[in-house]
Write an enzyme that holds these catalytic residues in place. Structure first.
Site, PDB file in Angstrom:
ATOM      1  CD  GLU A 294      -2.894  -1.166   2.317  1.00 20.46           C
ATOM      2  OE1 GLU A 294      -2.406  -1.551   3.394  1.00 20.46           O
ATOM      3  OE2 GLU A 294      -4.078  -0.804   2.203  1.00 20.46           O
TER       4      GLU A 294
ATOM      5  CD  GLU B 248      -3.425  -6.071   4.033  1.00 16.56           C
ATOM      6  OE1 GLU B 248      -3.426  -6.854   3.058  1.00 16.56           O
ATOM      7  OE2 GLU B 248      -2.819  -4.985   4.018  1.00 16.56           O
TER       8      GLU B 248
HETATM    9  C1  LIG Z   1      -7.376   0.177  12.660  1.00 17.75           C
HETATM   10  C2  LIG Z   1      -6.367   0.344  11.552  1.00 17.75           C
HETATM   11  C3  LIG Z   1      -5.059  -0.450  11.845  1.00 17.75           C
HETATM   12  C4  LIG Z   1      -4.222  -0.520  10.590  1.00 17.75           C
HETATM   13  C5  LIG Z   1      -2.970  -1.294  10.903  1.00 17.75           C
HETATM   14  C6  LIG Z   1      -3.090  -2.665  10.288  1.00 17.75           C
HETATM   15  C7  LIG Z   1      -2.347  -2.724   8.997  1.00 17.75           C
HETATM   16  C8  LIG Z   1      -2.372  -3.853   8.296  1.00 17.75           C
HETATM   17  C9  LIG Z   1      -1.665  -4.039   7.014  1.00 17.75           C
HETATM   18  C10 LIG Z   1      -0.652  -5.124   7.099  1.00 17.75           C
HETATM   19  O1  LIG Z   1       0.435  -4.949   6.691  1.00 17.75           O
HETATM   20  S1  LIG Z   1      -1.128  -6.627   7.808  1.00 17.75           S
HETATM   21  C11 LIG Z   1       0.337  -7.659   7.666  1.00 17.75           C
HETATM   22  C12 LIG Z   1       0.520  -8.034   6.245  1.00 17.75           C
HETATM   23  N1  LIG Z   1       1.676  -8.899   6.108  1.00 17.75           N
HETATM   24  C13 LIG Z   1       1.577 -10.229   6.151  1.00 17.75           C
HETATM   25  O2  LIG Z   1       0.525 -10.780   6.305  1.00 17.75           O
HETATM   26  C14 LIG Z   1       2.876 -10.988   5.976  1.00 17.75           C
HETATM   27  C15 LIG Z   1       2.951 -12.127   6.997  1.00 17.75           C
HETATM   28  N2  LIG Z   1       4.190 -12.851   6.824  1.00 17.75           N
HETATM   29  C16 LIG Z   1       4.357 -13.740   5.819  1.00 17.75           C
HETATM   30  O3  LIG Z   1       3.534 -13.939   4.956  1.00 17.75           O
HETATM   31  C17 LIG Z   1       5.667 -14.494   5.828  1.00 17.75           C
HETATM   32  O4  LIG Z   1       6.249 -14.337   7.096  1.00 17.75           O
HETATM   33  C18 LIG Z   1       6.676 -13.981   4.767  1.00 17.75           C
HETATM   34  C19 LIG Z   1       6.836 -12.500   4.910  1.00 17.75           C
HETATM   35  C20 LIG Z   1       6.169 -14.352   3.396  1.00 17.75           C
HETATM   36  C21 LIG Z   1       8.026 -14.672   5.018  1.00 17.75           C
HETATM   37  O5  LIG Z   1       7.816 -16.091   5.090  1.00 17.75           O
HETATM   38  P1  LIG Z   1       8.962 -17.053   5.631  1.00 17.75           P
HETATM   39  O6  LIG Z   1       8.449 -18.432   5.514  1.00 17.75           O
HETATM   40  O7  LIG Z   1      10.233 -16.678   4.994  1.00 17.75           O
HETATM   41  O8  LIG Z   1       9.126 -16.689   7.161  1.00 17.75           O
HETATM   42  P2  LIG Z   1       8.065 -16.980   8.332  1.00 17.75           P
HETATM   43  O9  LIG Z   1       8.443 -18.236   9.027  1.00 17.75           O
HETATM   44  O10 LIG Z   1       6.687 -16.853   7.815  1.00 17.75           O
HETATM   45  O11 LIG Z   1       8.326 -15.732   9.288  1.00 17.75           O
HETATM   46  C22 LIG Z   1       9.600 -15.611   9.936  1.00 17.75           C
HETATM   47  C23 LIG Z   1       9.366 -14.983  11.291  1.00 17.75           C
HETATM   48  O12 LIG Z   1       8.844 -13.661  11.074  1.00 17.75           O
HETATM   49  C24 LIG Z   1       7.580 -13.525  11.698  1.00 17.75           C
HETATM   50  N3  LIG Z   1       6.755 -12.655  10.867  1.00 17.75           N
HETATM   51  C25 LIG Z   1       6.646 -12.694   9.518  1.00 17.75           C
HETATM   52  N4  LIG Z   1       5.815 -11.723   9.103  1.00 17.75           N
HETATM   53  C26 LIG Z   1       5.409 -11.054  10.202  1.00 17.75           C
HETATM   54  C27 LIG Z   1       4.546  -9.942  10.428  1.00 17.75           C
HETATM   55  N5  LIG Z   1       3.946  -9.288   9.428  1.00 17.75           N
HETATM   56  N6  LIG Z   1       4.344  -9.546  11.709  1.00 17.75           N
HETATM   57  C28 LIG Z   1       4.965 -10.183  12.738  1.00 17.75           C
HETATM   58  N7  LIG Z   1       5.798 -11.250  12.605  1.00 17.75           N
HETATM   59  C29 LIG Z   1       6.004 -11.657  11.326  1.00 17.75           C
HETATM   60  C30 LIG Z   1       7.044 -14.923  11.782  1.00 17.75           C
HETATM   61  O13 LIG Z   1       6.067 -15.034  12.800  1.00 17.75           O
HETATM   62  C31 LIG Z   1       8.288 -15.710  12.091  1.00 17.75           C
HETATM   63  O14 LIG Z   1       8.599 -15.507  13.437  1.00 17.75           O
HETATM   64  P3  LIG Z   1       9.351 -16.667  14.272  1.00 17.75           P
HETATM   65  O15 LIG Z   1       9.407 -16.145  15.672  1.00 17.75           O
HETATM   66  O16 LIG Z   1      10.685 -16.830  13.609  1.00 17.75           O
HETATM   67  O17 LIG Z   1       8.505 -17.884  14.137  1.00 17.75           O
END
Ligand SMILES: CCCCCC/C=C/CC(=O)SCCNC(=O)CCNC(=O)[C@H](O)C(C)(C)COP(=O)(O)OP(=O)(O)OC[C@H]1O[C@@H](n2cnc3c(N)ncnc32)[C@H](O)[C@@H]1OP(=O)(O)O
Length: 661
Positions: free
Chosen positions: A46, A66
């Site tokens: 975005e 999302e």
């Molecule tokens: C009222 C209004 C409020 C507005 C605010 C809300 C805004 C929302 C908009 C957004 O941006 S929502 C989030 C959108 N993003 C996602 O959904 C991405 C989620 N992550 C993934 O899809 C995957 O992690 C990846 C980025 C494709 C990478 O995959 P990969 O397999 O390489 O690694 P993972 O094992 O999935 O992740 C590693 C590690 O990182 C943590 N993590 C990944 N993404 C996030 C995140 N967005 N937030 C927090 N943590 C994240 C994941 O949990 C793993 O952690 P660990 O401790 O190593 O297990």
């Protein structure tokens, strides 16, 4: 940028608000070029959409996921993306939450350029080249919406699809409603986007889906009752693998391995089966090559009848017919044919992995790798360890599962492992409900209305009623030597419903025979229709056994089936088959079609309230004292007595020393 930190969603938001920040960038007089190197997801994409230009590295991925978190894009994504790529493509990306490659993003018009070089450097050069260009046409929010003539129809179809596929999930529907507002002027559309996001942001469904997100990562941090775990165990490299038994499951597993770039020896004992498997596997791989647009070395797989090729593999996955004697014989052979360090894995869904380990001279290198059909589609993998499995063997199987794109869950060996063990009381209750007055379609309708992908009887017809029949015969619950058709059959001292056995004896095995619990258009048909024969069969069975049918409501169906399944989940935890309840939820959401927007069976139990689950089980146990699966588990009672602690504290309350391993 993988978007907002999801962990922040459960606490007050900090930092600058994204929407005004993006709007300010877009309105600025200085050209801003987004350089997308890895991921541009959610708020990350975005933000890029608010920039005037977008440059992506060829390996970058873009998306608005999302919806998978129970939300909608809430920083203008639902308003800018339809203006940039049109309503149909924007609806598809936002409702599914799927990621697109840089190449596809270029084709769609999301990015202006794709590069093999450092995207940042290219973006700086690009910015210099456009420094004198007017920005008016680069501000997406000022673009008029691209409304095709049939937009109403497009939106109505998208809404219908969101309702149907969402199975009760709110976010996909809200996604359509937000995109629909892109027909309005930007500021009005943004009001709708913010209104819908505010409705979803603190919703139970959003919390449940965010729980699922972290649960599917938490299971990667596995542990065993003996203290071995993910960060004190080393996985072995798998340079070459073998799949033995090329039926449906073996073919799917072979495809997974090739797609992961692992050389595969695909072995059968029957020439015709080998050739048939070759055709199917190569066709599946060709299809994946086209879909993924990736180069794939189809020479990675070698089909053979000869065991001598097994000597050079690091890991074998056996997927032969589900017969213990046959598998034990094969494991004994593998023990002498394969290299002493080769891991021997079984894809069995029910059989005792310990007995297979005993058949070998290397029980420490034997683990279960239980894939779910279709193996090249379903993300779940149960890695089953015995008390003799080495941590290295478990670590290797868990790591291999990740390489195959699976979510691997480590579970201890027990009948049915976790998924099928919890499924047994669920299926059992459904059978009892038929005896008491329900029809298959009434039970299935209640379960599918709850959000399960498929009701228990439609699921049984799909997988084949003979699968369960074989298991019950092996357990001595039915078969030639067991008296049939007695009043309210009891087996091994408890109530047992012979209905499924009687259906199988009539040759009604489900879709494969054109009839089972439902009627189909013919053998192999998929269109399940209520079958008058089944209704008459149930009425006759109840009459013969003096059963007075009664009207059974949806609530009872859900409580009897789901709470019995949840109760078994508590018993799985008591037995330390897994070390964390989130594992049960991951298994059911990924492998059994449990609605992710309720979190999974154990999370759902917490949401319903453990006292209510306990109370209802106690009630049904009083009504049906001859059904042990309705007897509340000790752990459930303990947790209620302790004031129903949150799910991440449940394991603290299991008495020490209750481990089975
Ligand atoms: C009222 C209004 C409020 C507005 C605010 C809300 C805004 C929302 C908009 C957004 O941006 S929502 C989030 C959108 N993003 C996602 O959904 C991405 C989620 N992550 C993934 O899809 C995957 O992690 C990846 C980025 C494709 C990478 O995959 P990969 O397999 O390489 O690694 P993972 O094992 O999935 O992740 C590693 C590690 O990182 C943590 N993590 C990944 N993404 C996030 C995140 N967005 N937030 C927090 N943590 C994240 C994941 O949990 C793993 O952690 P660990 O401790 O190593 O297990």
């Amino acid at each position: 940028m993988s978007g907002a930190d999801i962990r922040e969603f459960s606490r007050p938001m900090t930092g600058p608000a994204l929407v005004p920040l993006i709007d300010a960038i877009e309105a600025g007089e200085k050209p801003v070029v987004a350089a997308i190197e890895g991921m541009a997801l959610g708020g990350g994409l975005e933000l890029a959409l608010g920039c005037h230009y977008r440059i992506a590295h060829s390996k970058a991925q873009l998306g608005l996921p999302e919806v998978t978190l129970g939300l909608i894009p809430a920083a203008g994504g639902t308003q800018r993306l339809p203006r940039l790529i049109g309503f149909p493509a924007a609806l598809d990306m936002i409702i599914t939450g799927r990621r697109v490659s840089a190449g596809d993003a270029l084709k769609l018009g999301i990015v202006d350029q794709v590069t093999e070089r450092n995207a940042g450097e290219v973006a700086v050069a690009f910015a210099r080249s456009v420094v004198d260009c007017p920005l008016v046409s680069r501000r997406l929010s000022t673009w008029p919406p691209l409304c095709p003539a049939d937009l109403d129809n497009i939106l109505q179809m998208a809404l219908a699809r969101a309702w149907q596929r969402g199975r009760g999930a709110l976010a996909p529907v809200a996604c359509v409603q937000a995109v629909q507002a892109a027909r309005l002027p930007y500021s009005q559309g943004m009001q709708q986007e913010q209104k819908l996001m505010s409705m979803l942001f603190a919703s139970p469904q959003a919390r449940a889906l965010q729980y699922c997100f972290f649960s599917q990562r938490a299971v990667g941090k596995w542990s065993m009752p003996n203290g071995a775990c993910w960060d004190n165990s080393t996985a072995r490299p798998i340079r070459k693998a073998a799949v033995i038994g090329l039926g449906t499951m073996g073919r799917g597993i072979a495809v997974c391995l090739v797609l992961a770039g692992i050389p595969v020896i695909a072995m059968e004992t029957d020439e015709k089966q080998l050739e048939a498997a070759r055709r199917v596997v190569m066709a599946l791989l060709e299809k994946e090559v086209q879909k993924l647009a990736v180069g794939l070395h189809l020479g990675l797989i070698h089909f053979t009848l000869e065991q001598r090729y097994l000597r050079e593999v690091d890991l074998v996955i056996e997927a032969v017919f589900e017969d213990l004697a046959l598998k034990k014989q094969l494991f004994a052979e593998l023990s002498s044919v394969c290299h002493p360090d080769t891991l021997l894995c079984t894809n069995t869904s029910q059989l005792d992995v310990d007995q297979l380990a005993t058949a070998t001279s290397r029980p420490d290198l034997v683990v279960g790798m239980h894939f779910f059909a279709p193996a090249n589609k379903i993300k779940l993998l149960e890695v089953v360890f015995t008390s003799r499995s080495s941590p290295e063997a478990v670590a290797t199987a868990m790591q291999l599962g990740k390489w195959l794109g699976k979510v691997s869950v480590a579970v201890a060996n027990c009948p049915g492992f976790v998924g099928n063990r919890m499924l047994r009381p669920y299926v059992e209750q459904a059978g009892f409900l038929l005896e008491e007055g329900a029809t298959p379609e009434q039970v299935d309708s209640a379960l599918e209305h709850f959000g399960l992908a498929m009701g228990v009887f439609r699921m049984s017809d799909l997988s084949g009623l003979d699968v369960g029949w074989r298991v019950r015969k092996a357990a001595g619950l039915t078969g030639p030597g067991v008296p049939q058709g007695q009043l309210l059959q009891t087996q091994q001292g408890y109530r047992y419903s012979p209905l499924a056995d009687l259906i199988c004896q009539k040759g009604r095995l489900g879709q494969k025979t054109g009839c089972g619990w439902y009627l189909y258009e013919g053998p192999g048909g998929h269109m399940a229709r209520p079958d008058p024969w089944v209704h008459a069969f149930l009425e006759e069975y109840r009459r013969v056994h003096g059963l007075q049918p009664r009207s059974i409501g949806q609530q009872e169906v859900l409580e009897r089936c789901l709470f019995a399944l949840i109760n078994e989940g508590f018993r799985v935890l008591e037995d330390r088959i897994v070390m964390d309840p989130v594992a049960l939820d991951v298994i059911y959401v990924l492998g059994y079609g449990w609605p992710a927007h309720t979190g999974g069976p154990m999370y759902y139990a917490g949401e319903v309230g453990l006292p209510r689950v306990l109370g209802r089980l106690e009630y049904y146990q009083r009504v049906h004292p001859d059904i042990p699966h309705l007897r509340p588990s000790a752990l459930l009672r303990q947790l209620v007595a302790k004031g129903s602690p949150p799910i991440h504290k449940w394991m603290w309350h299991i008495e020490e020393g209750s481990s089975r391993l």
